[in-house]
Scaffold this motif. Structure first.
Motif, PDB file in Angstrom:
ATOM      1  N   GLY A 146     108.948  52.879   4.502  1.00 44.64           N
ATOM      2  CA  GLY A 146     108.725  51.478   4.835  1.00 44.64           C
ATOM      3  C   GLY A 146     108.529  51.274   6.322  1.00 44.64           C
ATOM      4  O   GLY A 146     107.692  50.457   6.740  1.00 44.64           O
ATOM      5  N   LEU A 147     109.299  51.992   7.146  1.00 42.41           N
ATOM      6  CA  LEU A 147     109.162  51.883   8.601  1.00 42.41           C
ATOM      7  C   LEU A 147     107.763  52.269   9.053  1.00 42.41           C
ATOM      8  O   LEU A 147     107.092  51.519   9.775  1.00 42.41           O
ATOM      9  CB  LEU A 147     110.207  52.776   9.282  1.00 42.41           C
ATOM     10  CG  LEU A 147     110.133  52.894  10.808  1.00 42.41           C
ATOM     11  CD1 LEU A 147     110.531  51.582  11.461  1.00 42.41           C
ATOM     12  CD2 LEU A 147     111.030  54.024  11.309  1.00 42.41           C
ATOM     13  N   VAL A 148     107.314  53.439   8.603  1.00 40.14           N
ATOM     14  CA  VAL A 148     105.979  53.907   8.983  1.00 40.14           C
ATOM     15  C   VAL A 148     104.903  53.015   8.356  1.00 40.14           C
ATOM     16  O   VAL A 148     103.925  52.643   9.008  1.00 40.14           O
ATOM     17  CB  VAL A 148     105.773  55.369   8.564  1.00 40.14           C
ATOM     18  CG1 VAL A 148     104.372  55.848   8.934  1.00 40.14           C
ATOM     19  CG2 VAL A 148     106.829  56.263   9.221  1.00 40.14           C
ATOM     20  N   GLY A 149     105.116  52.650   7.080  1.00 42.48           N
ATOM     21  CA  GLY A 149     104.145  51.800   6.402  1.00 42.48           C
ATOM     22  C   GLY A 149     104.059  50.420   7.021  1.00 42.48           C
ATOM     23  O   GLY A 149     102.971  49.858   7.154  1.00 42.48           O
ATOM     24  N   GLY A 150     105.196  49.845   7.407  1.00 40.31           N
ATOM     25  CA  GLY A 150     105.188  48.538   8.055  1.00 40.31           C
ATOM     26  C   GLY A 150     104.458  48.579   9.378  1.00 40.31           C
ATOM     27  O   GLY A 150     103.684  47.670   9.715  1.00 40.31           O
ATOM     28  N   PHE A 151     104.679  49.657  10.152  1.00 35.65           N
ATOM     29  CA  PHE A 151     104.009  49.795  11.448  1.00 35.65           C
ATOM     30  C   PHE A 151     102.495  49.907  11.276  1.00 35.65           C
ATOM     31  O   PHE A 151     101.728  49.169  11.893  1.00 35.65           O
ATOM     32  CB  PHE A 151     104.552  51.025  12.177  1.00 35.65           C
ATOM     33  CG  PHE A 151     103.879  51.279  13.501  1.00 35.65           C
ATOM     34  CD1 PHE A 151     104.345  50.674  14.652  1.00 35.65           C
ATOM     35  CD2 PHE A 151     102.777  52.124  13.588  1.00 35.65           C
ATOM     36  CE1 PHE A 151     103.716  50.901  15.877  1.00 35.65           C
ATOM     37  CE2 PHE A 151     102.145  52.357  14.794  1.00 35.65           C
ATOM     38  CZ  PHE A 151     102.617  51.740  15.948  1.00 35.65           C
ATOM     39  N   THR A 152     102.054  50.857  10.432  1.00 34.52           N
ATOM     40  CA  THR A 152     100.618  51.069  10.259  1.00 34.52           C
ATOM     41  C   THR A 152      99.957  49.888   9.565  1.00 34.52           C
ATOM     42  O   THR A 152      98.791  49.581   9.821  1.00 34.52           O
ATOM     43  CB  THR A 152     100.338  52.363   9.473  1.00 34.52           C
ATOM     44  OG1 THR A 152     101.060  52.328   8.230  1.00 34.52           O
ATOM     45  CG2 THR A 152     100.768  53.580  10.261  1.00 34.52           C
ATOM     46  N   SER A 153     100.701  49.205   8.702  1.00 32.69           N
ATOM     47  CA  SER A 153     100.153  48.013   8.056  1.00 32.69           C
ATOM     48  C   SER A 153      99.921  46.914   9.084  1.00 32.69           C
ATOM     49  O   SER A 153      98.904  46.208   9.042  1.00 32.69           O
ATOM     50  CB  SER A 153     101.105  47.517   6.963  1.00 32.69           C
ATOM     51  OG  SER A 153     100.575  46.397   6.304  1.00 32.69           O
ATOM     52  N   PHE A 154     100.843  46.771  10.023  1.00 31.61           N
ATOM     53  CA  PHE A 154     100.721  45.714  11.031  1.00 31.61           C
ATOM     54  C   PHE A 154      99.513  45.942  11.927  1.00 31.61           C
ATOM     55  O   PHE A 154      98.766  45.011  12.217  1.00 31.61           O
ATOM     56  CB  PHE A 154     101.988  45.655  11.887  1.00 31.61           C
ATOM     57  CG  PHE A 154     102.096  44.433  12.757  1.00 31.61           C
ATOM     58  CD1 PHE A 154     102.890  43.359  12.379  1.00 31.61           C
ATOM     59  CD2 PHE A 154     101.393  44.338  13.952  1.00 31.61           C
ATOM     60  CE1 PHE A 154     102.982  42.223  13.171  1.00 31.61           C
ATOM     61  CE2 PHE A 154     101.474  43.211  14.749  1.00 31.61           C
ATOM     62  CZ  PHE A 154     102.274  42.149  14.361  1.00 31.61           C
ATOM     63  N   VAL A 155      99.318  47.198  12.377  1.00 28.25           N
ATOM     64  CA  VAL A 155      98.277  47.448  13.375  1.00 28.25           C
ATOM     65  C   VAL A 155      96.903  47.701  12.768  1.00 28.25           C
ATOM     66  O   VAL A 155      95.894  47.591  13.470  1.00 28.25           O
ATOM     67  CB  VAL A 155      98.649  48.635  14.292  1.00 28.25           C
ATOM     68  CG1 VAL A 155      99.960  48.364  15.010  1.00 28.25           C
ATOM     69  CG2 VAL A 155      98.730  49.947  13.528  1.00 28.25           C
ATOM     70  N   SER A 156      96.844  48.033  11.471  1.00 27.87           N
ATOM     71  CA  SER A 156      95.532  48.351  10.898  1.00 27.87           C
ATOM     72  C   SER A 156      95.438  48.088   9.401  1.00 27.87           C
ATOM     73  O   SER A 156      94.475  48.524   8.771  1.00 27.87           O
ATOM     74  CB  SER A 156      95.195  49.828  11.162  1.00 27.87           C
ATOM     75  OG  SER A 156      96.134  50.677  10.541  1.00 27.87           O
ATOM     76  N   HIS A 157      96.420  47.389   8.818  1.00 28.40           N
ATOM     77  CA  HIS A 157      96.469  47.169   7.368  1.00 28.40           C
ATOM     78  C   HIS A 157      96.426  48.485   6.611  1.00 28.40           C
ATOM     79  O   HIS A 157      95.891  48.575   5.501  1.00 28.40           O
ATOM     80  CB  HIS A 157      95.319  46.267   6.909  1.00 28.40           C
ATOM     81  CG  HIS A 157      95.332  44.899   7.534  1.00 28.40           C
ATOM     82  ND1 HIS A 157      96.454  44.094   7.513  1.00 28.40           N
ATOM     83  CD2 HIS A 157      94.372  44.194   8.199  1.00 28.40           C
ATOM     84  CE1 HIS A 157      96.178  42.953   8.138  1.00 28.40           C
ATOM     85  NE2 HIS A 157      94.934  42.999   8.567  1.00 28.40           N
ATOM     86  N   ALA A 158      96.990  49.549   7.231  1.00 24.10           N
ATOM     87  CA  ALA A 158      96.952  50.886   6.630  1.00 24.10           C
ATOM     88  C   ALA A 158      98.340  51.342   6.216  1.00 24.10           C
ATOM     89  O   ALA A 158      98.712  52.499   6.420  1.00 24.10           O
ATOM     90  CB  ALA A 158      96.327  51.875   7.611  1.00 24.10           C
ATOM     91  N   GLY A 159      99.116  50.450   5.614  1.00 23.76           N
ATOM     92  CA  GLY A 159     100.445  50.836   5.163  1.00 23.76           C
ATOM     93  C   GLY A 159     100.441  51.639   3.883  1.00 23.76           C
ATOM     94  O   GLY A 159     101.444  52.267   3.534  1.00 23.76           O
ATOM     95  N   GLY A 160      99.311  51.632   3.168  1.00 20.74           N
ATOM     96  CA  GLY A 160      99.232  52.325   1.891  1.00 20.74           C
ATOM     97  C   GLY A 160      99.469  53.827   1.959  1.00 20.74           C
ATOM     98  O   GLY A 160     100.256  54.366   1.180  1.00 20.74           O
ATOM     99  N   PRO A 161      98.781  54.554   2.876  1.00 20.89           N
ATOM    100  CA  PRO A 161      98.944  56.018   2.898  1.00 20.89           C
ATOM    101  C   PRO A 161     100.377  56.510   3.080  1.00 20.89           C
ATOM    102  O   PRO A 161     100.828  57.347   2.291  1.00 20.89           O
ATOM    103  CB  PRO A 161      98.030  56.433   4.066  1.00 20.89           C
ATOM    104  CG  PRO A 161      96.974  55.390   4.087  1.00 20.89           C
ATOM    105  CD  PRO A 161      97.677  54.111   3.732  1.00 20.89           C
ATOM    106  N   PRO A 162     101.140  56.035   4.093  1.00 20.36           N
ATOM    107  CA  PRO A 162     102.505  56.574   4.229  1.00 20.36           C
ATOM    108  C   PRO A 162     103.422  56.222   3.062  1.00 20.36           C
ATOM    109  O   PRO A 162     104.257  57.039   2.658  1.00 20.36           O
ATOM    110  CB  PRO A 162     103.017  55.957   5.546  1.00 20.36           C
ATOM    111  CG  PRO A 162     102.129  54.805   5.815  1.00 20.36           C
ATOM    112  CD  PRO A 162     100.808  55.137   5.216  1.00 20.36           C
ATOM    113  N   THR A 163     103.260  55.034   2.495  1.00 17.94           N
ATOM    114  CA  THR A 163     104.098  54.694   1.345  1.00 17.94           C
ATOM    115  C   THR A 163     103.650  55.454   0.105  1.00 17.94           C
ATOM    116  O   THR A 163     104.472  55.760  -0.764  1.00 17.94           O
ATOM    117  CB  THR A 163     104.060  53.175   1.064  1.00 17.94           C
ATOM    118  OG1 THR A 163     102.707  52.749   0.876  1.00 17.94           O
ATOM    119  CG2 THR A 163     104.673  52.390   2.225  1.00 17.94           C
TER     120      THR A 163
END
Length: 251
Positions: free
Chosen positions: A140-157
């Motif tokens: 969630g931490l990595v996904g939240g970060f990447t989702s915020f900056v590029s809407h790319a939270g899907g891959p890490p989760t």
């Protein structure tokens, strides 16, 4: 002021449809292709502001078909971890240049494709693990970060959820409820950071019908279309987009 010329619609319409299909039927893993492609024709911040309301619209449209089918412990852990991830990303957004985000989005595109190809060819193995709350928080931490900056939270989760050995539908439903919450977390700081504007709202409104079309196709395709066929085209788009964004950022 951002002008919405023919390039915006020529790239934005298919990108948003594709993003809606990914969120609606294929676990959100490649949905960020929509924002990445838009970042080719508008500044990254504008792309973020346009895409978030569209993804929130897709979330609302796809909650009902997958309601209650998620793995709640995983979804809850991801959402909890996403809170600090979004906070860190909001701080970073205030101190870095737009080209840094272009570079970051481009790298995420290429890393995601490399991971998926490696997994498909069995060069990379994601072993099945028992549910772990700390791992859910990290995802969630990595996904939240990447989702915020590029809407790319899907891959890490996705890496975390794949390790749980969930069924295709449970995996999809878990991403739907988790990113419904994460996207709401992002909306408030987006307002205070000035990411939303009249122009981004206008862009979102013009593309909204195509986001809903993508969501509808995604839900229908979830049980009909092999993931391999869908992601094959996605990988080509992500590689081309990633290389272009990195080139622009470095140049």
């Amino acid at each position: 002021m951002t002008e919405f010329g023919w390039e915006f619609f020529a790239l934005g319409i298919p990108a948003i449809i594709f993003g809606g299909i990914s969120k609606g039927g294929f676990g959100s893993g490649a949905a960020f292709v929509a924002g990445a492609i838009l970042a080719l024709v508008v500044p990254p911040g504008v792309a973020l502001g346009i895409v978030l309301p569209l993804f929130m619209l897709v979330d609302a449209a796809t909650l009902k078909p997958y309601w209650g089918k998620w793995h709640w412990p995983s979804a809850k852990g991801i959402m909890q971890g996403a809170v600090p991830g979004c906070i860190i990303a909001a701080w970073l957004y205030t101190v870095v240049d737009a080209d840094v985000f272009r570079l970051l989005i481009g790298v995420i595109c290429l890393v995601f494709v490399a991971f998926q190809v490696g997994r498909g060819r069995r060069w990379i193995n994601v072993p099945h693990l028992a549910f772990s709350r700390p791992l859910a928080w990290i995802a969630g931490l990595v996904g939240g970060f990447t989702s915020f900056v590029s809407h790319a939270g899907g891959p890490p989760t996705a890496v975390f959820l794949l390790s749980q050995g969930l069924s295709k539908t449970a995996y999809q439903a878990t991403t739907v409820i988790a990113f419904w919450a994460i996207n709401w977390m992002k909306a408030v700081p987006y307002v205070f950071l000035g990411i939303f504007s009249y122009q981004t709202l206008l862009g979102s409104l013009m593309l909204a019908p195509f986001a809903l079309l993508g969501a509808w196709i995604g839900v229908k395709a979830h049980h009909l279309v092999p993931e391999r066929a869908f992601f094959a085209l996605t990988y080509v788009l992500l590689v081309a987009t990633g290389i272009r964004l990195i080139w622009v950022a470095v140049a």
